[in-house]
Design an enzyme around this catalytic site. Structure first.
Site, PDB file in Angstrom:
ATOM      1  CD  GLU A  45       9.904  57.081   6.929  1.00 51.84           C
ATOM      2  OE1 GLU A  45       9.811  56.529   8.033  1.00 51.84           O
ATOM      3  OE2 GLU A  45      10.094  58.306   6.785  1.00 51.84           O
ATOM      4  CG  ASP A  56       3.686  63.822   7.927  1.00 57.03           C
ATOM      5  OD1 ASP A  56       4.880  63.571   8.097  1.00 57.03           O
ATOM      6  OD2 ASP A  56       2.840  62.955   7.624  1.00 57.03           O
ATOM      7  CE1 TYR A 171      12.003  59.808  12.487  1.00 52.92           C
ATOM      8  CE2 TYR A 171      11.125  58.511  10.675  1.00 52.92           C
ATOM      9  CZ  TYR A 171      11.500  59.724  11.193  1.00 52.92           C
ATOM     10  OH  TYR A 171      11.400  60.864  10.430  1.00 52.92           O
TER      11      TYR A 171
END
Length: 271
Positions: A45, A56, A171
């Site tokens: 990824e 993040d 995911y």
């Protein structure tokens, strides 16, 4: 069969590292990706540096900032994908790109350029599945698998939509919050996460967020996931070998990354 179909058909469990493109330079990033693939990563990824990476945690945010400070651009990221694809024709290459990049370039151009470069899938972490229709349509038209996130405690409606709209893989995040190796996945919750997603069908499930140790990978596979994604732990290793905008010892970095990936990949195989 596409590259993801072939991967999941042949491996017991997949280990997928996340690497930031252009970190700290495009040339270094390509060598880092090559090191993890040569060490046994089943897929990768790849992140495209962005100024506001809201999904993040600190480690990967730092990689975004560092790459941008070094002059990272979307065009340079696309060039790196071409190089990686030429080296690894059968490797599934997934992209993590923030939605503003897609908007700015225009969806048709955006997905078409990444497909031409060799990407297999694109995950837009700040685009919820309820807003996915134009993105999924453009991705599918270009031959890109759209990937959507299944949150740890999502509603039935959200999980149904994720299963219906994701291609390649889903995911699933192992816990709430942002990325980060300091917040470990909880063993108790993994089976519940995977079961909740799999109730609605869809492609195989990869678990991410808080996956930093071989035991986490073993737990993910035991919980029924098709594999695990690790980003922050790898980014932290890379960070220790960077000063300013250069890698201080590429050979040592490759060695440490290779040892780490070998251990994590080994955890996908039943003893």
């Amino acid at each position: 069969m596409n590259r993801y179909d072939k991967l999941f058909a042949k491996v017991e469990g997949a280990f997928v590292p996340f690497i930031m493109l252009s970190d700290p330079t495009p040339e270094d990033a390509v060598e880092i990706v090559s090191a993890v693939v040569d060490a046994g990563a089943n897929a990768v990824e790849l992140g495209v540096p962005f100024s506001d990476p809201v999904a993040d945690g600190p480690a990967i945010q730092g990689a975004h900032v560092r790459a941008l400070a070094g002059g990272a651009t979307v065009d340079k990221a696309i060039a790196q994908i071409r190089t990686i694809r030429s080296r690894y024709p059968e490797l599934p290459i997934g992209m993590l790109v923030y939605g503003n990049v897609a908007h700015k370039r225009g969806l048709e151009r955006f997905y078409g350029e990444f497909k031409e470069a060799g990407a297999d899938s694109i995950l837009l972490p700040d685009v919820p599945v309820r807003e996915s229709a134009p993105f999924s349509a453009a991705a599918t038209a270009a031959g890109i698998d759209p990937i959507y996130i299944a949150p740890a405690k999502a509603s039935k409606a959200t999980l149904e939509a994720v299963a219906a709209n994701s291609r390649g893989y889903i995911y699933a995040i192992s816990r709430d919050g942002v990325t980060g190796a300091d917040k470990e996945a909880t063993v108790e919750g993994l089976r519940e996460v995977v079961d909740n997603v799999q109730k609605f069908g869809g492609p195989p499930v990869l678990l991410g967020f808080g996956i930093s140790k071989p035991q986490h990978v073993r737990d993910a596979i035991a919980a029924g996931a098709a594999g695990a994604i690790t980003g922050s732990a790898i980014t932290t290793i890379i960070d220790t070998y960077i000063e300013g905008n250069r890698v201080t010892d590429m050979d040592a970095l490759k060695t440490e990354l290779s040892e780490y990936v070998t251990a994590m990949k080994g955890a996908t195989i039943a003893s």
